[in-house]
Enzyme design. Structure first.
Site, PDB file in Angstrom:
ATOM      1  N   GLY A  46       0.812  -1.216   0.000  1.00 57.35           N
ATOM      2  CA  GLY A  46       0.000   0.000   0.000  1.00 57.35           C
ATOM      3  C   GLY A  46       0.844   1.264   0.000  1.00 57.35           C
ATOM      4  N   GLY A  51       5.451   4.548  -8.696  1.00 55.89           N
ATOM      5  CA  GLY A  51       6.162   3.281  -8.942  1.00 55.89           C
ATOM      6  C   GLY A  51       5.184   2.118  -9.008  1.00 55.89           C
ATOM      7  N   HIS A  52       4.235   2.098  -8.066  1.00 54.13           N
ATOM      8  CA  HIS A  52       3.226   1.030  -8.077  1.00 54.13           C
ATOM      9  C   HIS A  52       2.337   1.149  -9.319  1.00 54.13           C
ATOM     10  CE1 HIS A  52       3.995   1.479  -3.598  1.00 54.13           C
ATOM     11  NE2 HIS A  52       4.210   0.192  -3.761  1.00 54.13           N
ATOM     12  N   ASP A 166      13.370  -3.219  -5.561  1.00 56.35           N
ATOM     13  CA  ASP A 166      13.714  -4.194  -4.527  1.00 56.35           C
ATOM     14  C   ASP A 166      14.347  -5.386  -5.232  1.00 56.35           C
ATOM     15  OD1 ASP A 166      12.415  -2.958  -2.020  1.00 56.35           O
ATOM     16  OD2 ASP A 166      10.887  -2.808  -3.557  1.00 56.35           O
ATOM     17  N   SER A 202       7.520   4.189  -0.635  1.00 55.20           N
ATOM     18  CA  SER A 202       6.495   4.601   0.336  1.00 55.20           C
ATOM     19  C   SER A 202       7.144   5.239   1.555  1.00 55.20           C
ATOM     20  CB  SER A 202       5.660   3.398   0.775  1.00 55.20           C
ATOM     21  OG  SER A 202       5.122   2.741  -0.351  1.00 55.20           O
TER      22      SER A 202
END
Ligand code: AMP
Length: 302
Positions: A46, A51-52, A166, A202
């Site tokens: 969340g 990016g998401h 990541d 985030s």
């Protein structure tokens, strides 16, 4: 299952599919069964940002439907880490998913994913999982692999996408899917950055304006590594690692690691030979005030 209220765009197109929001595993399985394959999964914690959104868009070309999971996974946080204060703007996140035409969102609570009476399974790949992030955060990848495998089993996607931001996580999930013969294609999506190069995260909400130059030094260190390897022809990994460390420290960042590794296994390399390995990956992790940041760059022969 909870069907979402239509947003303005959908009101204009009344036949459009409404996004579902599943809060239990049973709801998620029911909703998933109604989707025709191929289905893509974008696992997230969340606090969705650009990016998401890019991850969602990149996988939309590979699948008929996209499911986003939103779950702040306690199993990948150490007791001293930021689980309690991790941002959870769920209504904003649901708006992002609506805007991106996501088919459904799975957002379970902790008790759904980890009922107290269940014995924990350890899903892990020691060879890669004990390196770098794994060496510093001993439970982290155990938690990541377990939750991702659970999400795969609940949502049975055909494709799942992970951010190269990541990097180690992406490679680890790829290795897990490979070794366990999971019938899921694992994709990596390029890191999305601010205009100045800072990788979106985030956790960037924790960064004060004063700390931003220090945070930006991660990207600068990676650029320096690229210059050294591609332009100066440096073949000694230690020389590149030393230069990255120095640059980070000179910007006030506390370095956890600054390394050049094999692009798939993340193992240390004796020398940088792009013709042999195709590329190397430079990875950095550093603390800027109270905020821990990671970033990486794949460096090829270009
Ligand atoms: P998170 O919500 O931080 O667990 O991230 C969910 C997914 O989004 C992971 O696959 C991340 O690698 C990916 N992601 C996070 N930040 C970025 C970014 N700046 N660029 C690309 N992917 C990202």
């Amino acid at each position: 299952m909870i069907f979402d209220k239509p947003n303005a765009r959908r009101r204009a197109a009344p036949d459009a599919f409404l996004m579902w929001i599943a809060r239990t595993i049973e709801q998620a399985r029911t909703a998933r069964r109604e989707l025709s394959s191929p289905v893509a999964l974008v696992p997230t914690m969340g606090a969705l940002h650009k990016g998401h959104r890019t991850l969602i868009r990149s996988v939309q070309q590979q699948a008929d439907h996209v499911i986003v999971s939103i779950f702040v996974n306690p199993m990948q946080f150490a007791p001293h880490e930021d689980f309690d204060r991790y941002p959870r703007p769920i209504e904003d996140d649901l708006d992002v998913c609506r805007e991106e035409n996501v088919a459904g969102v799975f957002t379970p609570d902790v008790a759904q994913m980890y009922p107290p009476d269940v014995q924990a399974t350890d899903v892990f790949i020691p060879e890669m999982g004990d390196l770098l992030e794994g060496a510093l955060r001993s439970q982290f990848f155990h938690g990541v692999c377990r939750v991702v495998l659970k999400l795969f089993n609940i949502l049975t996607p055909d494709v799942a996408v992970f951010g190269q931001k990541d990097y180690q996580q992406w490679r680890l999930i790829e290795a897990m899917a490979d070794d366990l013969n999971l019938p899921i294609r694992i994709l990596g999506s390029p890191t999305v950055r601010e205009a100045d190069g800072l990788a979106l995260s985030s956790r960037n909400v924790y960064l004060t304006r004063e700390k931003r130059p220090s945070a930006l030094s991660l990207y600068k260190a990676l650029q320096a590594a690229r210059m050294l390897i591609q332009q100066a022809g440096e073949t000694n990994p230690q020389a590149v690692e030393g230069a990255m460390t120095q640059l980070l420290q000179s910007h006030g960042a506390a370095v956890d690691y600054a390394v050049v590794r094999h692009p798939r296994t993340l193992a240390p390399i004796e020398s940088i030979d792009l013709a042999l390995t195709g590329a190397v990956v430079a990875l950095v992790a550093a603390r800027v005030g109270p905020v821990r940041l990671i970033d990486n760059l794949l460096i090829d022969e270009k």
